[in-house]
Scaffold this motif. Structure first.
Motif, mmCIF file in Angstrom:
data_model
loop_
_atom_site.group_PDB
_atom_site.id
_atom_site.type_symbol
_atom_site.label_atom_id
_atom_site.label_comp_id
_atom_site.label_asym_id
_atom_site.label_seq_id
_atom_site.Cartn_x
_atom_site.Cartn_y
_atom_site.Cartn_z
ATOM 1 N N ILE A 142 -6.153 -55.651 -28.363
ATOM 2 C CA ILE A 142 -7.190 -55.113 -29.297
ATOM 3 C C ILE A 142 -6.727 -55.095 -30.785
ATOM 4 C CG2 ILE A 142 -8.064 -52.702 -29.905
ATOM 5 C CD1 ILE A 142 -8.663 -53.644 -27.255
ATOM 6 N N ALA A 143 -5.443 -55.127 -31.147
ATOM 7 C CA ALA A 143 -5.188 -55.353 -32.484
ATOM 8 C C ALA A 143 -5.644 -56.593 -32.961
ATOM 9 C CB ALA A 143 -3.605 -55.125 -32.756
ATOM 10 N N GLN A 144 -5.504 -57.739 -32.020
ATOM 11 C CA GLN A 144 -5.850 -59.139 -32.462
ATOM 12 C C GLN A 144 -7.428 -59.146 -32.742
ATOM 13 O OE1 GLN A 144 -4.158 -62.119 -32.703
ATOM 14 N NE2 GLN A 144 -6.164 -62.588 -33.585
ATOM 15 N N ARG A 145 -8.225 -58.285 -32.015
ATOM 16 C CA ARG A 145 -9.712 -58.267 -32.315
ATOM 17 C C ARG A 145 -9.824 -57.657 -33.502
ATOM 18 N NH1 ARG A 145 -13.279 -61.323 -30.150
ATOM 19 N NH2 ARG A 145 -14.936 -59.532 -30.135
ATOM 20 N N CYS A 146 -9.265 -56.424 -33.773
ATOM 21 C CA CYS A 146 -9.228 -55.987 -35.309
ATOM 22 C C CYS A 146 -9.002 -57.006 -36.256
ATOM 23 C CB CYS A 146 -8.274 -54.727 -35.468
ATOM 24 S SG CYS A 146 -8.581 -53.382 -34.240
ATOM 25 N N ALA A 147 -7.855 -57.799 -36.286
ATOM 26 C CA ALA A 147 -7.346 -58.679 -37.176
ATOM 27 C C ALA A 147 -8.466 -59.664 -37.389
ATOM 28 C CB ALA A 147 -6.023 -59.406 -36.910
ATOM 29 N N GLN A 148 -8.995 -60.334 -36.155
ATOM 30 C CA GLN A 148 -10.081 -61.310 -36.316
ATOM 31 C C GLN A 148 -11.320 -60.844 -37.135
ATOM 32 O OE1 GLN A 148 -11.568 -62.152 -32.379
ATOM 33 N NE2 GLN A 148 -12.802 -64.140 -33.329
ATOM 34 N N ALA A 149 -11.615 -59.362 -36.903
ATOM 35 C CA ALA A 149 -12.740 -58.819 -37.339
ATOM 36 C C ALA A 149 -12.774 -58.796 -39.080
ATOM 37 C CB ALA A 149 -13.082 -57.495 -36.851
ATOM 38 N N VAL A 150 -11.260 -58.487 -39.498
ATOM 39 C CA VAL A 150 -11.403 -58.553 -41.146
ATOM 40 C C VAL A 150 -10.973 -59.620 -41.728
ATOM 41 C CG1 VAL A 150 -11.035 -55.956 -40.765
ATOM 42 C CG2 VAL A 150 -9.147 -57.231 -40.402
ATOM 43 N N PHE A 151 -10.271 -60.412 -40.943
ATOM 44 C CA PHE A 151 -9.498 -61.637 -41.642
ATOM 45 C C PHE A 151 -9.928 -62.826 -41.109
ATOM 46 C CE2 PHE A 151 -5.258 -58.933 -42.578
ATOM 47 C CZ PHE A 151 -6.093 -58.282 -43.643
ATOM 48 N N GLY A 152 -10.575 -63.141 -39.887
ATOM 49 C CA GLY A 152 -10.912 -64.192 -39.246
ATOM 50 C C GLY A 152 -12.557 -64.430 -39.234
ATOM 51 N N THR A 153 -13.128 -65.148 -38.265
ATOM 52 C CA THR A 153 -14.520 -65.111 -37.899
ATOM 53 C C THR A 153 -14.746 -64.872 -36.470
ATOM 54 O OG1 THR A 153 -14.280 -67.445 -37.523
ATOM 55 C CG2 THR A 153 -14.929 -67.092 -39.731
ATOM 56 N N VAL A 154 -15.746 -64.388 -36.268
ATOM 57 C CA VAL A 154 -16.046 -63.856 -34.932
ATOM 58 C C VAL A 154 -17.116 -65.226 -34.280
ATOM 59 C CG1 VAL A 154 -17.037 -62.134 -33.349
ATOM 60 C CG2 VAL A 154 -15.580 -61.413 -35.388
ATOM 61 N N GLU A 155 -16.664 -66.100 -33.784
ATOM 62 C CA GLU A 155 -17.473 -67.311 -33.524
ATOM 63 C C GLU A 155 -18.636 -66.759 -32.441
ATOM 64 O OE1 GLU A 155 -17.527 -70.064 -35.287
ATOM 65 O OE2 GLU A 155 -16.083 -69.169 -36.554
ATOM 66 N N GLU A 156 -18.585 -65.854 -31.350
ATOM 67 C CA GLU A 156 -19.297 -65.769 -30.480
ATOM 68 C C GLU A 156 -20.523 -65.142 -31.330
ATOM 69 O OE1 GLU A 156 -16.160 -62.369 -29.904
ATOM 70 O OE2 GLU A 156 -16.363 -64.149 -30.759
ATOM 71 N N ALA A 157 -20.611 -64.342 -32.429
ATOM 72 C CA ALA A 157 -21.365 -63.821 -33.288
ATOM 73 C C ALA A 157 -22.191 -64.847 -34.186
ATOM 74 C CB ALA A 157 -21.058 -62.624 -33.967
ATOM 75 N N GLY A 158 -21.871 -66.047 -34.014
ATOM 76 C CA GLY A 158 -22.589 -67.079 -35.040
ATOM 77 C C GLY A 158 -21.344 -67.712 -35.682
ATOM 78 N N GLY A 188 -18.868 -68.941 -38.149
ATOM 79 C CA GLY A 188 -18.296 -68.689 -39.322
ATOM 80 C C GLY A 188 -18.748 -67.245 -39.706
ATOM 81 N N TYR A 189 -19.086 -66.203 -38.594
ATOM 82 C CA TYR A 189 -19.420 -64.949 -38.934
ATOM 83 C C TYR A 189 -18.216 -64.339 -39.298
ATOM 84 C CZ TYR A 189 -21.326 -60.343 -38.521
ATOM 85 O OH TYR A 189 -21.550 -58.926 -38.430
ATOM 86 N N GLN A 190 -18.152 -63.578 -40.454
ATOM 87 C CA GLN A 190 -17.056 -62.751 -40.969
ATOM 88 C C GLN A 190 -17.721 -61.452 -41.258
ATOM 89 O OE1 GLN A 190 -15.153 -64.089 -44.728
ATOM 90 N NE2 GLN A 190 -13.230 -62.633 -44.142
ATOM 91 N N PRO A 191 -17.641 -60.525 -40.155
ATOM 92 C CA PRO A 191 -18.133 -59.231 -40.523
ATOM 93 C C PRO A 191 -17.623 -58.269 -41.588
ATOM 94 C CG PRO A 191 -16.740 -58.999 -38.655
ATOM 95 C CD PRO A 191 -16.643 -60.448 -38.978
ATOM 96 N N TYR A 192 -16.250 -58.321 -42.044
ATOM 97 C CA TYR A 192 -15.696 -57.559 -42.978
ATOM 98 C C TYR A 192 -15.037 -57.986 -44.035
ATOM 99 C CZ TYR A 192 -17.203 -54.263 -39.349
ATOM 100 O OH TYR A 192 -17.818 -53.259 -38.291
ATOM 101 N N PRO A 193 -15.664 -58.731 -44.915
ATOM 102 C CA PRO A 193 -14.933 -59.639 -45.751
ATOM 103 C C PRO A 193 -14.049 -58.842 -46.817
ATOM 104 C CG PRO A 193 -17.298 -59.498 -46.459
ATOM 105 C CD PRO A 193 -17.072 -58.975 -45.160
ATOM 106 N N CYS A 194 -12.808 -59.076 -46.904
ATOM 107 C CA CYS A 194 -11.963 -58.398 -47.516
ATOM 108 C C CYS A 194 -10.293 -59.039 -47.758
ATOM 109 C CB CYS A 194 -11.379 -56.951 -46.908
ATOM 110 S SG CYS A 194 -10.636 -57.078 -45.442
ATOM 111 N N ASP A 195 -9.706 -58.747 -48.889
ATOM 112 C CA ASP A 195 -8.394 -59.397 -49.153
ATOM 113 C C ASP A 195 -7.313 -58.651 -48.184
ATOM 114 O OD1 ASP A 195 -9.197 -61.181 -51.345
ATOM 115 O OD2 ASP A 195 -10.067 -59.305 -52.149
ATOM 116 N N ALA A 196 -7.263 -57.438 -47.796
ATOM 117 C CA ALA A 196 -6.170 -56.862 -47.213
ATOM 118 C C ALA A 196 -6.851 -55.696 -46.425
ATOM 119 C CB ALA A 196 -5.192 -56.420 -48.532
#
Length: 314
Positions: A120-136, A138-146
């Motif tokens: 679950i933490a991995q999904r949280c990390a992916q959502a804020v720092f990575g991209t969620v490819e299954e949504a499209g 390069g999709y980055q839902p929550y762009p932030c630095d930290a």
């Protein structure tokens, strides 16, 4: 040292603090208490009494503040809970605010202290720092630095974020000693001869490993509340390479005098966050808040001036 020439997040924050000579961060915590009522009324005229109207009002409030504060404040902290309560409309508004703040040049911290078991933490990390490819692509839902995270769940909730700090130039701000009064009920307990919050600081230091930026600070930082000057002093003395986020300035009792202990002798190593005292500065006049941006800028400039009596950013 950072690998692969990655520009480390804490370095970016430190550079923006130095550019504006202002070690502060504004918390974007839109609530009915600080958002002028006329903004919600105007949104409801168009969208009705709906979550979409509230989200539109919150979005306008935050965007106008970001525009007004961009030459004063180097960083912002977006409180996800204030948007979460509005459901999907609030989430969409928050996404827009995160992206808008980055476009304006702010350092952006997402305050969303979630975490759980590793997957679950991995999904949280992916959502804020990575991209969620299954949504499209390069999709980055929550762009932030930290992002803020809760280390009291243990290493399983932290380790999935660390590769993004090492390889993606991101940072974590881990709760150590929070600014709320009841933090003493848990964080100041004795455990194995140590206070719980000092045990957490040791873990933060360990998790930071070799993730040093060019200014010498780890990308795994600590959240330590402004109302506790002696704790700030002791932790700074012990961890000279740990960066501190210091919330609780103003409304929660933190002062310029108390937060000075978070900084090193060059005025580096920390950023002080205020939310209500800046967002709600317009309320002091008893008006309806049509000058809320002007009042927020004045409050932010006063905070900078007050901190400057104790902290000189070199």
């Amino acid at each position: 040292k950072p690998s692969g020439g990655i520009c480390m997040s804490i370095d970016v924050l430190q550079e923006r603090i130095r550019a504006l000579k202002n070690p502060t961060m504004v918390g974007l915590d839109p609530t009915p208490e600080v958002v002028p009522g006329y903004l919600l009324e105007e949104a409801r005229q168009e969208l009705g009494a709906t979550p979409a109207a509230a989200a539109a009002a919150y979005g306008r409030f935050c965007r106008e503040l970001l525009e007004g504060l961009r030459d004063v404040v180097p960083a912002v902290k977006v409180q996800s809970a204030c948007f979460d309560v509005l459901g999907s409309a609030g989430t969409a508004a928050m996404q827009e605010i995160l992206a808008y703040a980055r476009d304006l040049g702010y350092y952006v911290l997402l305050d969303s202290m979630r975490g759980d078991v590793t997957d679950i933490a991995q999904r949280c990390a992916q959502a804020v720092f990575g991209t969620v490819e299954e949504a499209g692509p390069g999709y980055q839902p929550y762009p932030c630095d930290a992002i803020t995270v809760n280390g009291y769940l243990g290493g399983d909730s932290i380790k999935p974020f660390l590769p993004y700090c090492r390889d993606g130039g991101k940072s974590l701000f881990i709760l150590v000693k929070t600014s709320n009064r009841s933090s003493v009920e848990v964080q100041d307990l004795l455990s194995g001869g140590r206070l719980v919050h000092t045990a957490m600081a040791d873990l933060v230091n360990r998790w930071g490993g070799e993730l040093w930026g060019k200014y010498g600070y780890s990308q795994v930082a600590a959240v330590v509340g402004a109302p506790y000057p002696e704790i700030l002093r002791s932790l700074r003395a012990k961890y000279d390479r740990m960066f501190f986020l210091v919330p609780g300035y103003g409304a929660q009792g933190g002062t310029a005098k108390s937060v000075q202990h978070a900084f090193d002798r060059f005025g580096h190593g920390a950023v002080v966050c205020a939310a209500r005292s800046i967002l709600g500065a317009w309320k002091k006049d008893g008006g309806e808040g049509r000058d809320y941006v002007e009042r927020a800028v004045q409050a932010a400039e006063k905070m900078k001036k007050d901190l400057g009596k104790y902290i000189v950013v070199m």
